[in-house]
Design an enzyme around this catalytic site. Structure first.
Site, PDB file in Angstrom:
ATOM      1  N   LYS A  71      32.583  51.574  40.014  1.00  0.00           N
ATOM      2  CA  LYS A  71      31.557  51.143  40.964  1.00  0.00           C
ATOM      3  C   LYS A  71      32.080  51.392  42.362  1.00  0.00           C
ATOM      4  CE  LYS A  71      30.535  46.851  42.331  1.00  0.00           C
ATOM      5  NZ  LYS A  71      29.932  45.500  42.405  1.00  0.00           N
ATOM      6  N   ARG A 114      25.156  40.449  37.420  1.00  0.00           N
ATOM      7  CA  ARG A 114      26.418  40.302  36.687  1.00  0.00           C
ATOM      8  C   ARG A 114      27.273  39.209  37.300  1.00  0.00           C
ATOM      9  NH1 ARG A 114      30.886  40.932  40.284  1.00  0.00           N
ATOM     10  NH2 ARG A 114      31.450  43.112  40.601  1.00  0.00           N
ATOM     11  N   THR A 225      34.955  34.328  46.730  1.00  0.00           N
ATOM     12  CA  THR A 225      36.247  34.844  47.183  1.00  0.00           C
ATOM     13  C   THR A 225      36.650  36.058  46.357  1.00  0.00           C
ATOM     14  OG1 THR A 225      36.928  32.654  47.910  1.00  0.00           O
ATOM     15  CG2 THR A 225      38.661  34.273  47.592  1.00  0.00           C
ATOM     16  N   ASP A 226      36.555  37.233  46.981  1.00  0.00           N
ATOM     17  CA  ASP A 226      36.854  38.489  46.279  1.00  0.00           C
ATOM     18  C   ASP A 226      37.642  39.455  47.152  1.00  0.00           C
ATOM     19  OD1 ASP A 226      34.944  39.161  48.131  1.00  0.00           O
ATOM     20  OD2 ASP A 226      33.517  39.987  46.700  1.00  0.00           O
TER      21      ASP A 226
END
Length: 325
Positions: A71, A114, A225-226
């Site tokens: 992605k 998702r 939080t990514d």
């Protein structure tokens, strides 16, 4: 493999991928990750120095589901003012037997559904069965997806929510009304006092919930939080909780656990992949008083799983097209 490259646009993804299909795909992926049948490759995520945007790649291979791909996309904070979604992405699926590009799939709707599926999987496996009040921290575009998916996992009786800009709360009120549930906008401390399940879905770089506000038995799904530096909750909440995640390596580097780990409050061994609960190798919640926390970092395999579903269903239903490269 069929001839040509399959193109699945955003409209087709929305038409064919339901919340139930996304839940099943993400749950299966988490289970495969926990057994080593699926793994993610290192994430690339960088600030562009243009348009305040973050851009990157998430990729992996699911040998159980035969999903291989990447992605590509990121976050453009100025998009909302242009009538566009802030998150923009596209999923590239490859034939794992030949390496040929098999499909291009719109990633915006799939990213939203998702991400919601991941938190709802955590609620299904970790929240108390008698959870009645759900709390939402954050009321941006993604929050409505989160709330709709979460409401399907327990017999909730009320929705409470907080957002730094209260004028955005009607988005969540509308979802609650769809479900026939009462809705209340509250301050964060009150949200913690009422909620049995809390979803945080923000772009914060500071704790929005403190340990003393969280009551025993709460399940938290921290989904915002990514990226390195982001933070949604007090690290003390993680030390008080039994902590689960999608992928431990991401959790301690770019996820909510990065701060507790960075301050020496917990280690990698204190975090359990949610797939272990799904597979039955970890008991998950063990008491009604236990605080559980799922740190959802967003793994590439989630995107590949739902994109694979979208490609299959869109072609079957005549909603995709093939082109020759």
């Amino acid at each position: 493999m069929a001839e040509g490259l399959l193109i699945v646009n955003e409209a087709a993804c929305e038409a064919v991928v339901t919340r139930g299909a996304a839940f099943a795909a993400v749950e299966s992926t988490f289970a495969a990750m926990a057994t080593g049948e699926a793994w993610n490759f290192p994430v690339v995520r960088e600030a562009l120095g243009h348009a305040d945007a973050l851009y990157g790649f998430k990729s992996g291979f699911d040998r159980a589901g035969m999903a291989l791909g990447v992605k590509s996309g990121g976050y453009w904070p100025g998009n909302a003012a242009k009538g566009l979604t802030n998150h923009q992405s596209t999923v590239f699926l490859f034939d794992p037997d030949t390496g040929q590009l098999a499909a291009l799939v719109g990633g915006n709707y799939l990213t939203a559904i998702r991400t919601a599926a991941a938190s709802s999987v955590s609620i299904a496996h970790l929240a108390r069965p008698d959870a009645k009040v759900i709390g939402m921290v954050g009321a941006g575009h993604q929050s409505a997806f989160q709330l709709r998916a979460a409401l399907e996992q327990r017999d909730f009786e009320k929705v409470v929510a907080w957002n730094p800009h209260p004028d955005m709360l009607p988005r969540l009120r509308a979802v609650a009304e769809e479900a026939g549930l009462p809705f209340e906008g509250v301050e964060r401390e009150e949200l913690g006092a009422q909620a049995d399940v809390i979803i945080t879905i923000t772009s914060a770089f500071e704790p929005l919930l403190m340990r003393d506000w969280i009551k025993p038995g709460t399940h938290l799904a921290c989904m915002g939080t990514d990226t390195k530096g982001k933070q949604e909750v007090d690290p003390a909440i993680l030390t008080a909780a039994t902590v689960f995640t999608d992928e431990v390596a991401q959790s301690i580097t770019i996820g909510e656990a990065q701060h507790a780990v960075g301050h020496g409050l917990m280690g990698e061994g204190d975090i359990t992949p949610i797939g272990a609960v799904i597979n039955g190798t970890h008991p998950g919640r063990t008491s009604a008083e236990e605080i559980t926390l799922f740190g959802g970092t967003g793994v590439g395999l989630q995107d590949l799983a739902v994109a694979q579903v979208a490609a299959k269903l869109a072609e079957e239903q005549g909603k995709a097209q093939r082109i020759a490269l």
